[in-house]
Enzyme design. Structure first.
Site, short mmCIF file in Angstrom:
data_model
loop_
_atom_site.label_atom_id
_atom_site.label_comp_id
_atom_site.label_asym_id
_atom_site.label_seq_id
_atom_site.Cartn_x
_atom_site.Cartn_y
_atom_site.Cartn_z
N LEU A 387 37.92 38.19 29.65
CA LEU A 387 38.34 38.61 30.99
C LEU A 387 39.06 37.48 31.71
CD1 LEU A 387 34.96 39.55 30.69
CD2 LEU A 387 35.94 41.22 32.23
N ASP A 388 40.23 37.82 32.24
CA ASP A 388 40.93 36.88 33.11
C ASP A 388 40.11 36.74 34.40
OD1 ASP A 388 43.11 35.36 34.25
OD2 ASP A 388 43.56 37.16 35.41
N LYS A 389 40.24 35.61 35.09
CA LYS A 389 39.46 35.41 36.32
C LYS A 389 40.17 36.00 37.54
CE LYS A 389 39.50 31.45 38.50
NZ LYS A 389 39.95 31.87 39.87
N THR A 390 41.33 35.44 37.87
CA THR A 390 42.00 35.79 39.12
C THR A 390 42.56 37.21 39.08
OG1 THR A 390 42.61 33.48 39.37
CG2 THR A 390 43.75 35.06 40.77
#
Length: 692
Positions: A387-390
């Site tokens: 999962l990407d954060k931003t």
């Protein structure tokens, strides 16, 4: 063209033609061909050569025309059943004289012609080409029964078989209508502001991009747009699957098909009627239906072997039983014909497409747009999800999360007013977050200026103030050990600090951070409960990444990654099992494309990310990712239930046909029953309110 087997026949017939793109729509019985005119003529001839009647349409048939054709077909089949019943009565009540026999056979022939002329055309065409399919089996069975004197039964079997095919086709339509029905949610007209300021109802298809549309409380939106005036609560469930209405104000996006529950809104049209989010969802799912899922490919290969094998077995029974076991020839032939009817692979071949289409439709209802049956099946196999954060785990927008006013001569209200006044004059995201978070009455600022990479400064009430970062405070010699300790507490949590100071020293600290979405922690917990390992991938610094990871429950955090680094991590995780990727930015696109199943945040994601992804989450709710996995697992379970159900029923009646007293009537009812059972079992996915 009623089933995937017949679709396969047409595909094979057109294999030799180049420069051609095909799009099948089985429920509507249509095939869209994109090809030059000369190729189109050859395509039509090839389709007709395999026993299909073609009708060229400039556009897909209207719903009313399709319904009318269905009614006409039903009336014809009911008439065939009536005539077949008369043939049965003639055989039971009439004498054995030749005129009565000829009359009964003629009546049976009329019933067969009414019910099964299309079946014969396609079946005989297949036999001439040395192909064995459903229509070929039925044609041989009915002709054989007629020849050995079972003409009343031959008529009734053909009528019942054709009726079952019609019921089956109507049932399959339900899955497709679950998607097409969304289009009906969009009003045909919109209230558009005219050049003189008045409002006028106008056909939604003619409304230009940039026009201003008004929607009143209780009305549906006809087009996509951006709110320019007013506010209201919008029910977005048809598009995003959200059950709770979303408040909309000026600047917010709105979608066609959604309902304005309160307040009057005016919005500027951003897309034409043919390109709304709702229309694109429908088109994308229809395209996805044309892609063959892995289980469907397996079933197609299986049936390609199964059907000829059954035909050989029936032939062996008809010839071998009299020669080896001493059965009467007519008895052996009749049992072989019963076997052919039982063996029709209708239930088997229809079991996969109806289930996959139902799964795609069920996902779309929840705001999950899956681009093909292959991804719907693959999601169940995921062992890890990166999962990407931003913008994925977090909101993607900095917010003021904390502030501390330091002891000094000024009042707290005065300090916060000065900070808000300076921050409001800057376009920097951190300054904007401070200004929005404080929401104070602004003071006049004289001599305002910005220092790149440091902060802003200005004079208020004759005093010069700065609002800047940690480095600028150091450069001005205003840091103390106590202040450093306070700042480290916030920086350890991944927050960005701005410090308000004057020539005498620091006055206040303002901590800004990208806050996690309310649903992120629950989504991660659900992934773990499914046995799927969550991994965070981000280009942010390690301290911020670890802080966010701890907040949402992710233990495996990879920080300071470039796009190629993220792609390398996906490859590494993929060696341990299929890995998914969830992202929303351009820098996530390589990883989305490299993953087994890529998930993009549909509303917030960039066009590049949406294109690279296999699944779009329309409402940006991360909980839709574990929900997709649950739906995938449920769909897979239903697929194999249907396959085993179809083969199990046929196995029982196969034994009855050879060793018992199964009749052709029983055989056609077994085939009809198995087909309807697998169809209705597949449609259960539509009725399910959740995928748990």
């Amino acid at each position: 063209m009623d089933c995937p087997v017949e679709e396969g026949q047409i595909r094979r017939a057109l294999e030799g033609l180049a420069d051609m793109r095909l799009q099948f729509n089985l429920p509507a019985r249509t095939l869209a061909i994109n090809a030059p005119a000369t190729t189109m003529e050859k395509a039509v001839a090839a389709i007709q050569a395999v026993g299909f009647k073609t009708e060229t349409l400039q556009a897909p048939p209207a719903e009313a025309d399709t319904a009318k054709a269905r009614r006409r077909e039903l009336v014809q089949l009911l008439a065939a059943l009536g005539v077949a019943f008369v043939a049965e009565l003639v055989s039971l009540l009439a004498s054995e004289t030749l005129p009565w026999k000829i009359g009964g056979m003629a009546v049976a022939g009329v019933a067969i012609a009414l019910a099964g002329l299309a079946v014969f055309q396609k079946g005989l065409s297949a036999l001439f080409r040395r192909e064995l399919n459903i229509n070929a089996l039925m044609s041989v069975a009915v002709i054989g029964a007629f020849v050995i004197g079972e003409w009343p039964e031959a008529a009734m079997v053909m009528a019942l078989y054709s009726l079952a095919e019609l019921i089956e086709a109507r049932s399959v339509e339900r899955a497709r209508n679950a998607i097409a029905g969304l289009l009906a949610l969009t009003p045909q007209q919109a209230e558009v502001r005219q050049a003189n300021g008045s409002w006028k109802l106008q056909d939604a298809k003619t409304v230009a991009v940039g026009a201003v549309v008004r929607v009143k409380p209780g009305e549906r939106l006809a087009l996509d747009g951006r709110v320019t005036a007013g506010q209201g609560a919008i029910d977005q469930s048809p598009v995003t699957g959200e059950s709770i209405p979303v408040d909309k104000v000026a600047g917010d996006e709105v979608f066609a098909g959604t309902i304005n529950q309160s307040g009057s809104l005016e919005f500027e049209v951003t897309r034409p009627a043919t390109d709304t989010v709702l229309a694109r969802i429908i088109h994308a799912v229809e395209d996805a239906q044309g892609q063959r899922a892995p289980t469907q490919r397996f079933v197609d290969k299986f049936s390609a072997v199964y059907t000829p094998a059954i035909f050989v077995m029936a032939l062996a029974l008809a010839i071998g039983a009299p020669l080896l076991a001493g059965w009467p020839w007519l008895t052996a032939i009749y049992k072989a014909l019963v076997l052919l009817v039982i063996a029709c692979p209708c239930a088997l071949v229809i079991s996969t497409p109806v289930t996959v289409v139902s799964g795609l439709a069920a996902a779309a209802r929840r705001g999950i747009l899956i681009k093909g049956g292959a991804y719907l099946e693959e999601a169940r196999r995921l062992k890890a999800v990166a999962l990407d954060k931003t913008g994925t785990l977090t909101e993607g927008k900095p917010k003021l999360v904390a502030h501390e006013v330091l002891p000094q001569a000024m009042s707290e209200a005065e300090v916060l007013a000065v900070a808000a006044s300076l921050a409001a004059r800057s376009d920097h995201p951190v300054s904007k977050a401070v200004a929005q978070g404080l929401s104070r009455e602004l003071r006049d600022v004289i001599g305002f200026g910005a220092e790149l990479g440091r902060g802003v400064q200005g004079t208020i009430g004759g005093v010069t103030y700065t609002l800047g970062n940690h480095r600028w405070l150091h450069e001005r010699g205003l840091c103390s050990a106590e202040l450093e300790a306070q700042m480290q507490v916030h920086e350890a949590k991944g927050r960005t600090l701005s410090v308000l100071a004057n020539d005498c020293g620091a006055l206040a600290l303002f901590a800004v951070a990208d806050t996690t979405k309310a649903t992120s922690r629950q989504a991660i917990a659900e992934l773990k409960a499914l046995g799927v390992r969550p991994v965070m991938l981000t280009g942010d610094n390690p301290s911020t990444a670890r802080a966010i990871g701890a907040e949402v429950g992710i233990d495996d955090v990879r920080a300071s990654l470039l796009p190629q680094d993220k792609q390398a991590v996906i490859a590494e995780l993929g060696r341990a099992g299929p890995t998914g990727m969830v992202g929303d930015g351009i820098n996530d696109s390589p990883s989305l494309a490299a993953s087994a199943v890529g998930f993009s945040m549909g509303a917030a994601g960039t066009d590049t990310a949406k294109e690279a992804a296999d699944v779009l989450i329309m409402n940006d709710d991360l909980r839709r990712v574990p929900e997709t996995i649950r739906l995938s697992r449920k769909t897979h379970a239903v697929l194999w239930q249907n396959i085993l159900l179809a083969l199990g029923i046929k196995s029982v009646f196969f034994a009855l046909a050879v060793f018992g007293n199964a009749t052709m009537w029983m055989a056609v009812f077994a085939d009809m029953g198995a087909s309807l059972l697998v169809v209705f079992n597949g449609l259960r996915l539509l009725r399910s309110t959740n995928a748990r």
